[in-house]
Motif scaffolding. Sequence first.
Motif, PDB file in Angstrom:
ATOM      1  N   THR A  70       0.836  -1.200   0.000  1.00  0.00           N
ATOM      2  CA  THR A  70       0.000   0.000   0.000  1.00  0.00           C
ATOM      3  C   THR A  70       0.870   1.249   0.000  1.00  0.00           C
ATOM      4  OG1 THR A  70      -1.704  -1.213   1.191  1.00  0.00           O
ATOM      5  CG2 THR A  70      -1.887   1.179   1.181  1.00  0.00           C
ATOM      6  N   TRP A  71       1.955   1.225   0.777  1.00  0.00           N
ATOM      7  CA  TRP A  71       2.882   2.359   0.754  1.00  0.00           C
ATOM      8  C   TRP A  71       3.516   2.517  -0.620  1.00  0.00           C
ATOM      9  CZ3 TRP A  71       3.009   6.536   3.241  1.00  0.00           C
ATOM     10  CH2 TRP A  71       2.670   6.601   4.588  1.00  0.00           C
ATOM     11  N   ALA A  72       3.834   1.391  -1.259  1.00  0.00           N
ATOM     12  CA  ALA A  72       4.424   1.465  -2.600  1.00  0.00           C
ATOM     13  C   ALA A  72       3.462   2.138  -3.570  1.00  0.00           C
ATOM     14  CB  ALA A  72       4.783   0.065  -3.093  1.00  0.00           C
ATOM     15  N   VAL A  73       2.164   1.839  -3.446  1.00  0.00           N
ATOM     16  CA  VAL A  73       1.169   2.482  -4.311  1.00  0.00           C
ATOM     17  C   VAL A  73       1.095   3.977  -4.011  1.00  0.00           C
ATOM     18  CG1 VAL A  73      -1.302   2.618  -4.788  1.00  0.00           C
ATOM     19  CG2 VAL A  73      -0.181   0.404  -4.710  1.00  0.00           C
ATOM     20  N   HIS A  74       1.074   4.338  -2.715  1.00  0.00           N
ATOM     21  CA  HIS A  74       1.001   5.752  -2.352  1.00  0.00           C
ATOM     22  C   HIS A  74       2.211   6.526  -2.890  1.00  0.00           C
ATOM     23  CE1 HIS A  74      -2.292   4.727   0.278  1.00  0.00           C
ATOM     24  NE2 HIS A  74      -2.383   5.972   0.737  1.00  0.00           N
ATOM     25  N   VAL A  75       3.395   6.012  -2.644  1.00  0.00           N
ATOM     26  CA  VAL A  75       4.615   6.719  -3.045  1.00  0.00           C
ATOM     27  C   VAL A  75       4.730   6.774  -4.564  1.00  0.00           C
ATOM     28  CG1 VAL A  75       7.137   6.638  -2.966  1.00  0.00           C
ATOM     29  CG2 VAL A  75       5.809   6.240  -0.886  1.00  0.00           C
ATOM     30  N   SER A  76       4.434   5.677  -5.233  1.00  0.00           N
ATOM     31  CA  SER A  76       4.546   5.694  -6.695  1.00  0.00           C
ATOM     32  C   SER A  76       3.495   6.602  -7.312  1.00  0.00           C
ATOM     33  CB  SER A  76       4.446   4.275  -7.265  1.00  0.00           C
ATOM     34  OG  SER A  76       3.168   3.726  -7.023  1.00  0.00           O
ATOM     35  N   SER A  77       2.320   6.708  -6.704  1.00  0.00           N
ATOM     36  CA  SER A  77       1.297   7.618  -7.227  1.00  0.00           C
ATOM     37  C   SER A  77       1.759   9.066  -7.140  1.00  0.00           C
ATOM     38  CB  SER A  77      -0.011   7.453  -6.456  1.00  0.00           C
ATOM     39  OG  SER A  77      -0.550   6.171  -6.662  1.00  0.00           O
ATOM     40  N   VAL A  78       2.371   9.421  -6.022  1.00  0.00           N
ATOM     41  CA  VAL A  78       2.889  10.786  -5.883  1.00  0.00           C
ATOM     42  C   VAL A  78       4.004  11.028  -6.898  1.00  0.00           C
ATOM     43  CG1 VAL A  78       4.103  12.370  -4.330  1.00  0.00           C
ATOM     44  CG2 VAL A  78       2.192  11.029  -3.471  1.00  0.00           C
ATOM     45  N   ALA A  79       4.899  10.056  -7.060  1.00  0.00           N
ATOM     46  CA  ALA A  79       5.990  10.199  -8.027  1.00  0.00           C
ATOM     47  C   ALA A  79       5.442  10.314  -9.451  1.00  0.00           C
ATOM     48  CB  ALA A  79       6.949   9.014  -7.922  1.00  0.00           C
ATOM     49  N   GLU A  80       4.425   9.539  -9.770  1.00  0.00           N
ATOM     50  CA  GLU A  80       3.820   9.623 -11.102  1.00  0.00           C
ATOM     51  C   GLU A  80       3.151  10.982 -11.309  1.00  0.00           C
ATOM     52  OE1 GLU A  80       1.166   6.311 -11.269  1.00  0.00           O
ATOM     53  OE2 GLU A  80       2.786   4.856 -11.397  1.00  0.00           O
ATOM     54  N   TRP A  81       2.531  11.523 -10.262  1.00  0.00           N
ATOM     55  CA  TRP A  81       1.866  12.823 -10.394  1.00  0.00           C
ATOM     56  C   TRP A  81       2.892  13.927 -10.644  1.00  0.00           C
ATOM     57  CZ3 TRP A  81      -2.947  13.664 -11.511  1.00  0.00           C
ATOM     58  CH2 TRP A  81      -3.464  14.950 -11.409  1.00  0.00           C
ATOM     59  N   VAL A  82       4.008  13.858  -9.913  1.00  0.00           N
ATOM     60  CA  VAL A  82       5.072  14.849 -10.122  1.00  0.00           C
ATOM     61  C   VAL A  82       5.624  14.721 -11.540  1.00  0.00           C
ATOM     62  CG1 VAL A  82       7.397  15.536  -9.391  1.00  0.00           C
ATOM     63  CG2 VAL A  82       5.645  15.039  -7.677  1.00  0.00           C
ATOM     64  N   THR A  83       5.790  13.494 -12.012  1.00  0.00           N
ATOM     65  CA  THR A  83       6.269  13.269 -13.378  1.00  0.00           C
ATOM     66  C   THR A  83       5.274  13.829 -14.395  1.00  0.00           C
ATOM     67  OG1 THR A  83       7.420  11.267 -12.662  1.00  0.00           O
ATOM     68  CG2 THR A  83       7.029  11.514 -15.024  1.00  0.00           C
ATOM     69  N   ALA A  84       3.991  13.605 -14.159  1.00  0.00           N
ATOM     70  CA  ALA A  84       2.970  14.140 -15.070  1.00  0.00           C
ATOM     71  C   ALA A  84       3.000  15.664 -15.073  1.00  0.00           C
ATOM     72  CB  ALA A  84       1.585  13.635 -14.652  1.00  0.00           C
ATOM     73  N   MET A  85       3.170  16.274 -13.910  1.00  0.00           N
ATOM     74  CA  MET A  85       3.257  17.735 -13.843  1.00  0.00           C
ATOM     75  C   MET A  85       4.449  18.229 -14.662  1.00  0.00           C
ATOM     76  SD  MET A  85       2.370  18.341  -9.813  1.00  0.00           S
ATOM     77  CE  MET A  85       2.820  20.053  -9.831  1.00  0.00           C
TER      78      MET A  85
END
Length: 165
Positions: A70-85
């Motif tokens: 679950t932490w991996a999903v949370h952290v990767s989601s934030v990283a993906e959002w920053v990448t998308a930005m």
Amino acid sequence: MASLRLVAALAPSPRPPPPTPRREPRRPPSAVRLTSGVALAAAAAAVAAAASPPALAALSEPANALSLPTWAVHVSSVAEWVTAMWLVWDYGERTGIKGWKGLSWGMVPLLGGAMCACTWHFFYNSESLEVLVALQGALTVIGNMTMCIAAYRIFKASQESSKTS
């Protein structure tokens, strides 16, 4: 025979071929490097958790603690959002359409909401940090509105540019 050796030793040797120009290896785009780095970090965390010493396994966490996946999903989601930005901003830079940069700015409140959620979970959903839940909800509403406005501005700009073409 000795004279042949002497002539061979004194004769000019053929020139070596000129060196070929060295090409720099192509580096992958920054987004690819960032994504591969996040994936590598997640894999390392999974390996470290699987190979943890028994002393770490003896530590107890509250029942509401998030699991490693679950932490991996949370952290990767934030990283993906920053990448998308970053990718949206870069697209705006390359095309010269300022609306795309506005969309990137419109994504910032949603990133703040994600940070609120991760912080609240990091402290085991502490009741003293319940304000983060409300702040996350507010930032989500604000972020949805700012992204909607930015998308509308991109739409209007594309309509105007198609009329002039």
